[in-house]
Design a protein around this motif. Structure first.
Motif, PDB file in Angstrom:
ATOM      1  N   PRO A  74       0.821  -1.115  -0.073  1.00 35.94           N
ATOM      2  CA  PRO A  74      -0.100   0.030  -0.028  1.00 35.94           C
ATOM      3  C   PRO A  74       0.841   1.141  -0.016  1.00 35.94           C
ATOM      4  O   PRO A  74       0.353   2.407   0.002  1.00 35.94           O
ATOM      5  CB  PRO A  74      -0.991  -0.132   1.342  1.00 35.94           C
TER       6      PRO A  74
ATOM      7  N   ARG B 228      -2.216   2.419  -5.081  1.00 38.20           N
ATOM      8  CA  ARG B 228      -3.544   3.050  -4.512  1.00 38.20           C
ATOM      9  C   ARG B 228      -4.481   1.794  -4.512  1.00 38.20           C
ATOM     10  O   ARG B 228      -4.879   1.246  -5.456  1.00 38.20           O
ATOM     11  CB  ARG B 228      -3.910   4.413  -5.542  1.00 38.20           C
TER      12      ARG B 228
ATOM     13  N   ASP C 171      -4.619   2.818   1.572  1.00 42.39           N
ATOM     14  CA  ASP C 171      -3.495   3.130   0.943  1.00 42.39           C
ATOM     15  C   ASP C 171      -2.474   4.138   1.559  1.00 42.39           C
ATOM     16  O   ASP C 171      -3.129   4.920   2.492  1.00 42.39           O
ATOM     17  CB  ASP C 171      -3.117   3.081  -0.574  1.00 42.39           C
ATOM     18  N   LYS C 172      -1.413   4.564   1.085  1.00 41.98           N
ATOM     19  CA  LYS C 172      -0.547   5.541   1.653  1.00 41.98           C
ATOM     20  C   LYS C 172      -1.273   7.000   1.606  1.00 41.98           C
ATOM     21  O   LYS C 172      -0.870   7.932   2.392  1.00 41.98           O
ATOM     22  CB  LYS C 172       0.748   5.638   1.093  1.00 41.98           C
TER      23      LYS C 172
ATOM     24  N   TYR D 169      -3.780  -0.170   6.299  1.00 42.52           N
ATOM     25  CA  TYR D 169      -2.642  -1.167   5.924  1.00 42.52           C
ATOM     26  C   TYR D 169      -3.085  -2.612   6.479  1.00 42.52           C
ATOM     27  O   TYR D 169      -2.971  -3.715   5.828  1.00 42.52           O
ATOM     28  CB  TYR D 169      -1.242  -1.039   6.530  1.00 42.52           C
TER      29      TYR D 169
END
Ligand code: TMP
Length: 253
Positions: free
Chosen positions: A198, A202, A213-214, A228
């Protein structure tokens, strides 16, 4: 045993491996965004990305996509083949988000007419600028055949991972791949390197479009650790001890 540190990046450390031609890839909890302007810690991220990337690289190997992954060693480390990293990152996009949405004025969430492949030069000092095939060929960052192999692999990975994530209720919006050159008996192969997690994809919930995700870290959306964990849980790789044991050593008084 203390191993020699070969390289330290923003979210991972590479150590000398136990055999020649191998490296140990250690996953940190550190997170960065916007070319290192934003920094933070996502507790447990390293443990989860180690598992998620292991899982995805193993599934890719099963369909014949070559990767640098050998095996997971422990909670935060995996054994990988040492490769010569190609300094071109390959991005594949299925849905408009992030930089393409901004650059081309597309509404976030718009399905793209077909998967779009983009190249970025892996250079932190320059902020990973987007480059074209012309640049890659002219400066010889990758040969024509190398780049062709990279694109073919990236599109196979996109088809396969899109289906894999769909099966667990996630939409693969876009992702980034890094590649390396690996020599086996004089023969060179291009393999997938780094990680698939992640941090580099996306992933949106299929029903709600919730981001998992990030981007939750990049844009201070909260519930970052949970995102996560949710991806790991859906892939069936959430460590049983999570999240308590993921926080590292505890001070015992
Ligand atoms: P972008 O929309 O910001 O260009 O990002 C596209 C995809 O690549 C997204 O899944 C996040 C990932 N990515 C990285 O893994 N590393 C990077 O340095 C950047 C800019 C994006």
């Amino acid at each position: 045993m203390r191993r020699r540190r070969i390289y330290e990046g923003k979210s991972k450390v590479l150590f000398e491996g136990p055999q020649p031609g191998t490296l140990v890839q250690y996953f940190k909890d550190d997170a960065s965004a916007f070319n290192n302007k934003k920094k933070g810690v996502i507790t447990g991220k390293g443990v989860l990305n180690n598992r998620i990337s292991e899982y995805l690289m193993l599934r890719l190997a099963e369909i014949g996509v070559p990767t640098h992954f050998v095996r997971r060693l422990n909670m935060r480390e995996q054994l990988v083949r040492e490769v010569e990293i190609i300094p071109v990152e390959v991005m594949v996009r299925n849905v408009a988000a992030g930089s393409i949405a901004k650059r081309l004025g597309l509404e976030k969430g718009t399905n793209l007419p077909r998967p779009i492949v983009e190249y970025y030069l892996n250079n932190d000092d320059l902020g990973d600028p987007m480059v074209s095939e012309e640049h890659i060929a002219a400066f010889n960052w990758a040969g024509t055949q190398d780049l062709d192999d990279m694109v073919q692999l990236a599109l196979r990975v996109n088809d396969f991972l899109s289906g894999l994530f769909l099966g667990v209720g996630l939409k693969l919006v876009d992702f980034k791949l890094e590649f390396g050159r690996l020599w086996d008996d004089e023969e060179m192969r291009i393999v997938i390197a780094d990680e698939i997690s992640p941090d580099s994809c996306r992933l949106w919930d299929l029903k709600t479009n919730e981001c998992l995700d990030k981007d939750r870290f990049r844009h201070d959306m909260g519930r970052v650790e949970e995102a996560y964990q949710e991806v790991a849980r859906r892939l069936g790789v959430l460590p049983e001890a999570a999240p308590v044991d993921m926080k590292g050593p505890k001070l015992v008084r």
